[in-house]
Write an enzyme that holds these catalytic residues in place. Structure first.
Site, mmCIF file in Angstrom:
data_model
loop_
_atom_site.group_PDB
_atom_site.id
_atom_site.type_symbol
_atom_site.label_atom_id
_atom_site.label_comp_id
_atom_site.label_asym_id
_atom_site.label_seq_id
_atom_site.Cartn_x
_atom_site.Cartn_y
_atom_site.Cartn_z
ATOM 1 N N SER A 135 0.844 -1.201 0.000
ATOM 2 C CA SER A 135 0.000 0.000 0.000
ATOM 3 C C SER A 135 0.873 1.242 0.000
ATOM 4 O O SER A 135 2.025 1.207 0.442
ATOM 5 C CB SER A 135 -0.880 0.005 1.260
ATOM 6 O OG SER A 135 -1.507 1.257 1.444
ATOM 7 N N TYR A 154 0.454 0.132 10.627
ATOM 8 C CA TYR A 154 0.021 -0.293 9.297
ATOM 9 C C TYR A 154 1.118 -0.015 8.268
ATOM 10 O O TYR A 154 1.461 -0.880 7.445
ATOM 11 C CB TYR A 154 -1.269 0.437 8.915
ATOM 12 C CG TYR A 154 -1.775 0.126 7.530
ATOM 13 C CD1 TYR A 154 -2.272 -1.134 7.221
ATOM 14 C CD2 TYR A 154 -1.779 1.100 6.529
ATOM 15 C CE1 TYR A 154 -2.741 -1.427 5.948
ATOM 16 C CE2 TYR A 154 -2.261 0.825 5.265
ATOM 17 C CZ TYR A 154 -2.742 -0.433 4.974
ATOM 18 O OH TYR A 154 -3.215 -0.723 3.712
#
Length: 307
Positions: free
Chosen positions: A160, A186
């Site tokens: 990501s 994350y």
């Protein structure tokens, strides 16, 4: 630095478009997290091209109707469901031990995002790192023999642009000293996923195994359940069909057969950036996510974690 790898596709291209004309008959694929979101569309495109596709999911009972739908829409009966909980290393080990025969395509697609509170997996590691990276590392490592047997395999890891929020902090992977930060954790896990591709490609390219990582784009899926939904402005969003395009391209296109150890978005290789881009939709990969020393260090550390 080598020239960026360019393709005829862009952010508007769909999975069906990037795989058009590709014949995957006789090829076998595993897609984790293929019970929803871009995982389903990735599996759909691979099955439509003739591949035998295994939906590797945490809840097989929920994925069985998905598999039936894929068999119906693609006309390919070789779509099956298998249980693997990427967050549970014992489950991953059971899956890899049960696999028989070659594996041509592995798509590490499953993931979790921005857990609001610090959670730890069964072995004490921060949950986003344990799930997004460590589980997929164990899966990839456990399937190495099957990938090598294929005589030309692809490993595709869905990272990501969130990797831009944090490098891998080797001295405190599990937030035992620094305050927990959902976005930072994350980001760290997504950086780790890029490093997985870098090191897998370095180690295994000579065996015909090529590995790459990617940012799929901003797609409204269950991944955002802890963030209050997708907050990206409409012009920067993608459909699930567009979101799966980069994964499918790296998994199946002949154009990518000699490409490895790179990070893609919008079906093209991303440029390196010296800082996190200020604007939405600005492409870029952090140098720390492609750093060979970081990649090797993380591989060795993760190997120790699995012992």
């Amino acid at each position: 630095m080598s020239e960026l790898f360019r393709t005829p596709f862009d952010r508007n291209s769909t999975a069906a478009q990037v795989i058009d004309g590709v014949d995957l008959s006789g090829r076998r694929a595993v897609v984790t997290g293929a019970g929803s979101g871009i995982g389903v569309e990735t599996a759909r495109a691979l099955a439509a091209a003739g591949a035998e596709v295994t939906l590797a999911v945490r809840r097989p009972e929920a994925a069985e109707p998905v598999a039936a739908g894929l068999r119906g829409t693609t006309g390919n009966d070789a779509v099956r469901v298998a249980h693997v909980d990427i967050a549970d290393l014992d489950s991953v080990t059971a899956f890899t031990a049960a696999w028989r025969g070659p594996l041509h395509i592995l798509v590490n697609n499953a993931g979790i995002m921005m857990l609001p509170e610090l959670e730890r997996g069964s072995r004490g590691h921060e949950q986003q790192f344990a799930t997004n990276y460590l589980g997929h590392f164990a899966l990839t490592l456990g399937l190495h023999g099957a990938l090598a047997e294929a005589g030309g395999a692809r490993v595709v890891t869905v990272s990501s642009s969130g990797h831009l929020f944090s490098p891998v902090v080797f001295d405190d992977l599990d937030y035992r000293f620094r305050p927990y930060d959902a976005l930072g954790a994350y980001g760290q896990s997504k950086t780790a996923e890029v490093l997985l591709a870098v090191e897998a490609d370095r180690r295994w390219a000579a065996e015909g195994i090529r590995a790459n990582a990617l940012h799929p784009g901003a797609i409204a899926t269950n991944l955002q359940r802890h963030t209050g939904g997708l907050k990206t402005p409409e012009p920067y969003r993608k459909t699930v069909e567009q979101g799966a395009a980069t994964s499918v391209f790296l998994a199946a296109s002949a154009l990518a057969q000699d490409v490895g150890g790179r990070y893609f978005e919008d079906v093209n290789e991303s440029p390196r950036v010296t800082g996190r881009p200020a604007g939405l939709g600005v492409p870029g990969v952090a140098p720390y996510a492609l750093d060979p020393a970081n990649a090797e260090r993380l591989w060795e550390l993760a190997s120790d974690m699995l012992r």
